[in-house]
Scaffold this motif. Structure first.
Motif, short mmCIF file in Angstrom:
data_model
loop_
_atom_site.label_atom_id
_atom_site.label_comp_id
_atom_site.label_asym_id
_atom_site.label_seq_id
_atom_site.Cartn_x
_atom_site.Cartn_y
_atom_site.Cartn_z
N LEU A 39 1.01 -1.54 0.11
CA LEU A 39 -0.10 -0.27 0.14
C LEU A 39 0.59 1.32 -0.23
CD1 LEU A 39 -2.83 0.83 0.00
CD2 LEU A 39 -2.82 1.19 2.25
N ARG A 40 2.07 1.27 1.01
CA ARG A 40 2.57 2.09 0.66
C ARG A 40 3.21 2.40 -0.70
NH1 ARG A 40 5.60 0.82 4.48
NH2 ARG A 40 4.43 1.61 5.46
N ILE A 260 -1.25 7.55 -21.07
CA ILE A 260 -1.16 6.39 -20.49
C ILE A 260 -1.01 6.47 -18.49
CG2 ILE A 260 1.12 5.35 -20.35
CD1 ILE A 260 1.98 6.14 -22.96
N ILE A 261 -0.49 7.98 -18.62
CA ILE A 261 -0.61 8.22 -17.21
C ILE A 261 -2.09 8.12 -16.72
CG2 ILE A 261 -0.06 10.04 -15.67
CD1 ILE A 261 1.98 11.32 -17.67
N GLU A 262 -2.97 8.51 -17.03
CA GLU A 262 -4.45 7.97 -16.48
C GLU A 262 -4.49 6.57 -16.63
OE1 GLU A 262 -7.09 10.20 -19.08
OE2 GLU A 262 -6.71 11.83 -18.60
N ARG A 263 -4.06 6.13 -17.42
CA ARG A 263 -4.14 4.23 -17.92
C ARG A 263 -3.64 4.11 -16.24
NH1 ARG A 263 -1.58 0.83 -19.19
NH2 ARG A 263 -0.02 1.91 -19.98
N GLN A 264 -2.76 4.68 -16.28
CA GLN A 264 -1.51 4.21 -15.36
C GLN A 264 -2.13 3.55 -13.61
OE1 GLN A 264 2.85 5.24 -15.69
NE2 GLN A 264 2.75 3.33 -16.73
N LEU A 265 -2.88 5.15 -13.53
CA LEU A 265 -3.01 5.76 -12.20
C LEU A 265 -4.25 5.29 -12.04
CD1 LEU A 265 -2.69 8.37 -10.52
CD2 LEU A 265 -3.98 10.26 -11.90
N ARG A 266 -5.53 4.89 -12.44
CA ARG A 266 -6.87 3.96 -12.96
C ARG A 266 -6.23 2.84 -12.31
NH1 ARG A 266 -9.09 6.64 -17.19
NH2 ARG A 266 -7.82 4.18 -18.64
N GLU A 267 -5.39 2.09 -13.13
CA GLU A 267 -4.93 0.37 -12.21
C GLU A 267 -4.52 0.58 -10.68
OE1 GLU A 267 -1.96 -0.67 -15.04
OE2 GLU A 267 -3.08 -0.85 -16.65
N ILE A 268 -3.56 1.85 -10.25
CA ILE A 268 -3.30 1.89 -9.49
C ILE A 268 -4.51 2.38 -8.32
CG2 ILE A 268 -1.36 3.36 -7.68
CD1 ILE A 268 0.30 2.94 -9.97
N GLU A 269 -5.35 3.27 -8.77
CA GLU A 269 -5.98 3.74 -7.66
C GLU A 269 -6.89 2.79 -7.18
OE1 GLU A 269 -7.89 7.03 -9.82
OE2 GLU A 269 -7.10 8.51 -8.88
N THR A 270 -7.77 1.82 -8.50
CA THR A 270 -8.26 0.05 -8.01
C THR A 270 -7.34 -0.54 -7.39
OG1 THR A 270 -9.22 0.06 -10.68
CG2 THR A 270 -8.71 -1.61 -9.23
N ASP A 271 -5.72 -0.44 -7.27
CA ASP A 271 -5.41 -1.82 -6.26
C ASP A 271 -5.70 -0.42 -4.89
OD1 ASP A 271 -5.01 -2.91 -8.09
OD2 ASP A 271 -2.55 -2.49 -8.93
N ILE A 272 -5.07 0.17 -4.75
CA ILE A 272 -5.56 0.85 -3.86
C ILE A 272 -6.96 0.04 -2.30
CG2 ILE A 272 -5.50 2.97 -2.72
CD1 ILE A 272 -3.30 3.91 -4.52
N ALA A 273 -7.92 0.90 -3.74
CA ALA A 273 -9.33 0.56 -3.65
C ALA A 273 -9.45 -1.12 -3.34
CB ALA A 273 -9.96 1.54 -4.43
N ALA A 274 -8.69 -2.03 -3.43
CA ALA A 274 -8.87 -3.51 -2.85
C ALA A 274 -8.47 -3.18 -1.36
CB ALA A 274 -8.33 -4.24 -3.90
N LEU A 275 -7.19 -2.49 -0.98
CA LEU A 275 -5.97 -3.30 -0.69
C LEU A 275 -7.69 -2.30 0.93
CD1 LEU A 275 -2.51 -2.87 -1.46
CD2 LEU A 275 -3.96 -5.00 -0.24
N ALA A 277 -10.00 -2.34 1.27
CA ALA A 277 -11.46 -2.83 1.51
C ALA A 277 -11.28 -3.23 2.09
CB ALA A 277 -12.25 -3.26 -0.04
N LYS A 278 -9.37 -4.66 1.73
CA LYS A 278 -9.54 -4.65 3.23
C LYS A 278 -9.45 -4.86 4.61
CE LYS A 278 -6.48 -8.50 1.65
NZ LYS A 278 -5.17 -9.23 1.00
N GLY A 279 -9.23 -3.17 4.79
CA GLY A 279 -8.94 -3.17 6.11
C GLY A 279 -7.52 -2.22 6.69
N VAL A 280 -6.76 -2.86 5.01
CA VAL A 280 -5.34 -2.47 5.25
C VAL A 280 -5.13 -0.78 5.52
CG1 VAL A 280 -2.93 -2.70 4.23
CG2 VAL A 280 -4.97 -4.48 3.83
N THR A 281 -4.46 -0.84 6.00
CA THR A 281 -4.00 1.33 6.46
C THR A 281 -2.14 1.23 6.40
OG1 THR A 281 -4.71 1.12 8.19
CG2 THR A 281 -6.51 1.51 7.29
N LEU A 282 -2.36 1.96 6.62
CA LEU A 282 -0.35 1.91 7.02
C LEU A 282 -0.10 2.81 8.83
CD1 LEU A 282 0.59 5.15 4.39
CD2 LEU A 282 1.11 2.52 4.35
#
Length: 284
Positions: A39-40, A260-275, A277-282
């Motif tokens: 996540l970090r 390209i930047i917007e596509r990569q940003l969407r992918e990373i935001e999806t991965d962040i949201a998934a973590l 949602a599992k309750g993972v925080t820093l």
């Protein structure tokens, strides 16, 4: 028998291996720590991509930091181009200076023994040189000897209708040519080569370009100085054009990377949201 009895009735030691429940807790803690590290990294990548997107959006604007810098470089390029045109059109003298009379130059004395001495007579004016021996560091190495000219006044050989600036320039050119001639004569004598002494008019000739004088090798220092300045301007012009092209290329690359930047940003935001949602925080 007693030993067997003791082993049979000694209390059994507890098992030191962790229970299955402890193994599961350690594994779960390891997984949670790995998820926090991921996540970090994702948040760091998200911040970098957000900055890149801001730059790409700025590059889309008609006026941005790239266009401002390119305009500054264009102004500098135009100024250098104007300066080069001025150097290409030298200020010619209204009329070329008069030529010197063909006064003969004669060799009257030469001693090639180091340190050598040499005397030439220009008309009736003697001019003497001697070799100056120079010892290099701490006297261990002998540097090549150079001819040093004694003080001499050649102004009686000049035309009377010269201006003061012309007389100064002519004196410098004439003495330079005489030094070149003396060096060549001494070398020819040491190598036993024939000597062909020129006349005074051959030592300095009027320069048709700038109105000055050229030396024994047909070089005009004034014209050479102008050409050196011109080449410096040409090099500066080449550098400015290269920098301008690099700025415009960087703007184009930054602008074209936006999808390209917007596509990569969407992918990373999806991965962040998934973590998350599992309750993972820093913090946890």
């Amino acid at each position: 028998m007693l030993r067997w009895f003791r082993r049979r009735h000694e209390p059994t030691q507890p098992d030191q291996r962790p229970s299955p429940s402890h193994d599961g807790d350690a594994e779960q803690a390891y997984i949670r720590e790995a998820e926090r590290r991921r996540l970090r990294r994702l948040l760091q990548q998200q911040a970098e991509l957000q900055y890149d997107r801001e730059q790409a959006l700025e590059a889309q604007k008609p006026s941005n930091r790239w266009t401002v810098r390119a305009a500054e470089l264009e102004a500098a390029i135009a100024q250098v181009e104007a300066d080069i045109k001025q150097w290409d059109q030298p200020q010619r003298a209204p009329s070329p200076p008069p030529e010197l009379p063909p006064v003969p130059i004669q060799l009257i004395a030469c001693d090639t023994t180091a340190p050598a001495t040499l005397t030439l007579v220009i008309g009736t004016i003697p001019c003497t040189w001697h070799e100056a021996i120079d010892w290099a560091e701490r006297g261990h190495q002998l540097a090549p000897a150079q001819l040093v000219r004694d003080e001499v006044d050649l102004s009686p050989l000049f035309p009377t209708d010269l201006t003061e600036d012309q007389r100064t320039t002519l004196s410098e050119r004439l003495l330079t040519s005489l030094d070149l001639l003396a060096t060549a004569v001494l070398q020819a004598i040491r190598e036993q080569q024939p000597i062909d002494l020129p006349t005074l008019s051959s030592l300095v000739r009027p320069c048709p370009v700038c109105g000055g004088w050229r030396d024994l090798h047909d070089h005009c220092p004034t014209c050479l100085t102008r050409e050196r300045h011109r080449q410096q301007l040409v090099s500066e012009l080449r550098r400015l054009r290269k920098e301008r092209d690099a700025v415009l290329s960087d703007m184009a690359r930054t602008r074209d990377r936006l999808p390209i930047i917007e596509r990569q940003l969407r992918e990373i935001e999806t991965d962040i949201a998934a973590l998350q949602a599992k309750g993972v925080t820093l913090e946890n």
